[in-house]
Scaffold this motif. Structure first.
Motif, short mmCIF file in Angstrom:
data_model
loop_
_atom_site.label_atom_id
_atom_site.label_comp_id
_atom_site.label_asym_id
_atom_site.label_seq_id
_atom_site.Cartn_x
_atom_site.Cartn_y
_atom_site.Cartn_z
N ALA A 144 7.65 1.45 -0.48
CA ALA A 144 7.71 2.05 -1.82
C ALA A 144 8.27 1.04 -2.81
O ALA A 144 9.07 0.16 -2.47
N ARG A 145 7.84 1.17 -4.05
CA ARG A 145 8.33 0.32 -5.13
C ARG A 145 8.63 1.17 -6.37
O ARG A 145 7.92 2.14 -6.65
N LEU A 146 9.68 0.77 -7.09
CA LEU A 146 10.00 1.35 -8.39
C LEU A 146 9.82 0.25 -9.43
O LEU A 146 10.55 -0.75 -9.41
N LEU A 147 8.84 0.42 -10.32
CA LEU A 147 8.55 -0.57 -11.35
C LEU A 147 9.14 -0.09 -12.66
O LEU A 147 8.75 0.97 -13.18
N VAL A 148 10.08 -0.85 -13.20
CA VAL A 148 10.78 -0.48 -14.44
C VAL A 148 10.35 -1.47 -15.52
O VAL A 148 10.75 -2.64 -15.51
N ASP A 152 0.82 -1.20 0.00
CA ASP A 152 0.00 0.00 0.00
C ASP A 152 0.86 1.26 0.00
O ASP A 152 0.36 2.37 0.15
N GLY A 153 2.16 1.09 -0.20
CA GLY A 153 3.06 2.23 -0.29
C GLY A 153 3.09 2.82 -1.68
O GLY A 153 2.49 2.30 -2.63
N PRO A 154 3.81 3.94 -1.87
CA PRO A 154 3.87 4.61 -3.18
C PRO A 154 4.58 3.74 -4.22
O PRO A 154 5.66 3.21 -3.95
N HIS A 155 3.97 3.64 -5.39
CA HIS A 155 4.56 2.90 -6.50
C HIS A 155 4.87 3.89 -7.62
O HIS A 155 3.96 4.58 -8.11
N ILE A 156 6.12 3.95 -8.02
CA ILE A 156 6.58 4.83 -9.09
C ILE A 156 6.93 3.97 -10.29
O ILE A 156 7.56 2.91 -10.16
N GLY A 157 6.51 4.39 -11.48
CA GLY A 157 6.72 3.57 -12.66
C GLY A 157 7.48 4.27 -13.76
O GLY A 157 7.39 5.49 -13.93
N PHE A 158 8.25 3.48 -14.49
CA PHE A 158 8.88 3.90 -15.75
C PHE A 158 8.55 2.85 -16.78
O PHE A 158 8.62 1.64 -16.50
N LEU A 159 8.21 3.29 -18.00
CA LEU A 159 7.95 2.35 -19.09
C LEU A 159 8.59 2.91 -20.36
O LEU A 159 8.27 4.03 -20.78
N GLY A 160 9.49 2.15 -20.95
CA GLY A 160 10.18 2.59 -22.16
C GLY A 160 11.37 1.71 -22.42
O GLY A 160 11.64 0.75 -21.68
#
Length: 377
Positions: free
Chosen positions: A226-230, A195-203
């Motif tokens: 927090a999660r960083l989704l690449v 339930d923490g902040p999820h930041i995404g990058f797509l490319g």
């Protein structure tokens, strides 16, 4: 056979199944007009030798020219220009997608049909002696191609006015048509873990996307939830990937997830899984993925680059930061993560109005028709 076998010939160095922003513009344009009843051909390089030299993809006839080598991300296809001219002569309009080294050769002699050139971006490659020479050659070719074109399309006037080729673009019959962006609402948060902040990058996982700066920015967010989704391709990208550096960062920080290439509904699920989108590029012409995220209600934090900043500036659905600034990037991400639902809904509505596919296709169709003699509107 009619006088014209095709209404439109699209020429682009890389085409589906290759994935990049430029390729997606060409694909959505070709397939979208084909779905409207246009007869469309695409000429591209055979970037993968397992691909057929001729096939039909989603109503589009694809003609591929064998690729014998590559210079960074530039394909070397000796027969490409000749193949483009041959298919163009059977078409009502030729649409070139630049940057493309072969543009000058294709337009050296009038191909017998109107040429509408889409100029996406000034070519950027990681600087070496070879790539500097390649960029210079492409710049000369692009300049000649633009001067010989009947009309020119840019993603935005912001992009055009800051281009190295602005002296040429300024003099041409120019239309600003934003890249076509798909409405990807309705996904499931399949990639969400906490339930923490999820930041995404797509490319594409390549140097010009500035992922090192995003990794550094995320490291300063201390929330363990927090999660960083690449997400994005790193196996078949032209010019080489930076996946090794991202993998090393993921080993240091177990909150980073490398998702790989996403397609179809997976992309919808990706946008449904993130709270903020990051596009920390060091070179960018528009950023389709950020616009699609915004259309889904996800604000984007993007680099202050001509063209790349345009989707955020035009809609207010995000923040713009200086390139190569992890601290500024992190500060902006934390700010948009706090935006309320109404702000996100209003921004998403503006983004859908500005960047939807139908509006883009309408404008391209009108432009193509206006330059093809004897074509009923």
């Amino acid at each position: 056979m009619s006088e014209h076998d095709y209404d439109l010939c699209v020429a682009v160095n890389y085409y589906a199944p290759y994935v990049s922003g430029l390729t997606e513009v060409a694909r959505v344009l070709a397939e979208g007009l084909a779905a409207r009843g246009w007869r469309v051909a695409v000429v591209a390089s055979q970037h993968d030798r397992t691909l057929p030299l001729r096939e039909s993809r989603n109503g589009v006839d694809v003609h591929r020219s064998p690729m014998v080598a590559s210079i960074s991300r530039g394909p070397v296809c000796p027969g490409f220009a000749r193949l483009v001219r041959r298919v163009a002569r059977r078409s009502r309009v030729l649409n070139l997608h630049l940057p493309m080294l072969e543009g000058a050769a294709i337009t050296l002699r009038p191909p017998g049909v109107p040429v509408v050139t889409t100029y996406h971006i000034d070519l950027w490659l990681p600087p070496t002696l070879v790539t500097r020479a390649a960029m210079a050659a492409v710049r000369v070719s692009s300049r000649l191609t633009l001067r010989r074109s009947d009309a020119v399309v840019v993603n935005s006037d912001d992009q055009a006015r800051h281009s190295q080729l602005w002296p040429v673009l300024r003099e041409r019959r120019r239309s600003a048509i934003a890249a076509p962006c798909l409405d990807r609402r309705g996904g499931e948060p399949a990639f969400r873990e906490t339930d923490g902040p999820h930041i995404g990058f797509l490319g594409r996982i390549v140097p010009d996307k500035g992922l090192d700066y995003l990794v550094a920015a995320f490291a300063g967010i201390t929330d363990p939830r927090a999660r960083l989704l690449v997400g994005g391709d790193y196996l078949t990208v032209a010019g080489g990937s930076v996946i090794d550096r991202i993998r090393a960062a993921a080993e240091r920080d177990p909150r980073i997830r490398i998702l790989g290439l996403l397609r179809g509904r997976q992309i919808n699920d990706f946008y449904a899984s993130v709270d903020a989108f990051a596009l920390p590029s060091v070179a960018e012409s528009f950023g389709i993925a950020q616009a699609e995220a915004m259309m889904c209600g996800v604000p984007s934090v993007t680099s202050d680059l001509p063209g790349g900043r345009y989707p955020v500036v035009a809609t207010g659905m995000g923040l713009v930061v200086q390139p190569r600034d992890p601290v500024g990037l992190r500060t902006a991400l934390l700010e948009v993560l706090g935006w309320d639902g109404d702000t996100r809904r209003q921004g998403a509505k503006r983004a859908r109005e500005e960047f939807g596919v139908d509006g883009c296709l309408d404008r391209y169709a009108g432009l193509f028709r206006s330059h093809a003699q004897g074509w009923a509107s």
